[in-house]
Design a protein around this motif. Structure first.
Motif, PDB file in Angstrom:
ATOM      1  N   ILE A  34     -43.144 -39.648  28.122  1.00 12.36           N
ATOM      2  CA  ILE A  34     -42.083 -39.703  28.925  1.00 12.36           C
ATOM      3  C   ILE A  34     -41.783 -38.167  29.662  1.00 12.36           C
ATOM      4  N   ASP A  35     -41.784 -37.067  28.715  1.00 10.30           N
ATOM      5  CA  ASP A  35     -41.593 -35.784  29.118  1.00 10.30           C
ATOM      6  C   ASP A  35     -42.372 -35.455  30.018  1.00 10.30           C
ATOM      7  N   ILE A  36     -44.039 -35.881  29.937  1.00  9.15           N
ATOM      8  CA  ILE A  36     -44.783 -35.482  30.847  1.00  9.15           C
ATOM      9  C   ILE A  36     -44.639 -36.147  32.171  1.00  9.15           C
ATOM     10  N   VAL A  40     -43.869 -34.024  35.836  1.00  6.79           N
ATOM     11  CA  VAL A  40     -44.488 -34.195  36.963  1.00  6.79           C
ATOM     12  C   VAL A  40     -43.555 -35.007  38.300  1.00  6.79           C
ATOM     13  N   GLY A  41     -42.371 -35.513  37.884  1.00  8.96           N
ATOM     14  CA  GLY A  41     -41.619 -36.138  38.836  1.00  8.96           C
ATOM     15  C   GLY A  41     -41.693 -37.788  39.166  1.00  8.96           C
ATOM     16  N   ASN A  42     -42.443 -38.241  38.251  1.00  4.74           N
ATOM     17  CA  ASN A  42     -42.711 -39.589  38.298  1.00  4.74           C
ATOM     18  C   ASN A  42     -41.353 -40.555  37.731  1.00  4.74           C
ATOM     19  N   ILE A  43     -40.456 -39.972  36.904  1.00  3.78           N
ATOM     20  CA  ILE A  43     -39.378 -40.531  36.451  1.00  3.78           C
ATOM     21  C   ILE A  43     -38.467 -39.317  36.437  1.00  3.78           C
ATOM     22  N   THR A  44     -37.126 -39.552  36.702  1.00  2.00           N
ATOM     23  CA  THR A  44     -36.069 -38.584  36.483  1.00  2.00           C
ATOM     24  C   THR A  44     -35.008 -38.901  35.647  1.00  2.00           C
TER      25      THR A  44
END
Length: 61
Positions: A34-36, A40-44
């Motif tokens: 989740i941190d990765i 990279v902006g896939n989740i906020t």
């Protein structure tokens, strides 16, 4: 793509332990993933392990 190329690529991934040995996802592995994705902006937003992962079936394997 030639089948032998695919076979060689898959075997290389198997030999390199790319595929997990089982389907269990530890809390630490989940948090790292989740941190990765947040980086990279896939989740906020945070995604709590207990609300996302149900390991009852993976643990039986």
């Amino acid at each position: 793509m030639d089948g032998s190329v695919v076979d060689a690529a898959v075997q290389r991934m198997i030999d390199s332990n790319v595929y997990p040995a089982n389907a269990v996802i530890s809390p630490q592995a989940f948090t790292t993933a989740i941190d990765i994705q947040k980086f990279v902006g896939n989740i906020t937003q945070d995604m709590p392990y207990a609300q996302i992962v149900d390991g009852q079936f993976a643990a039986k394997l």
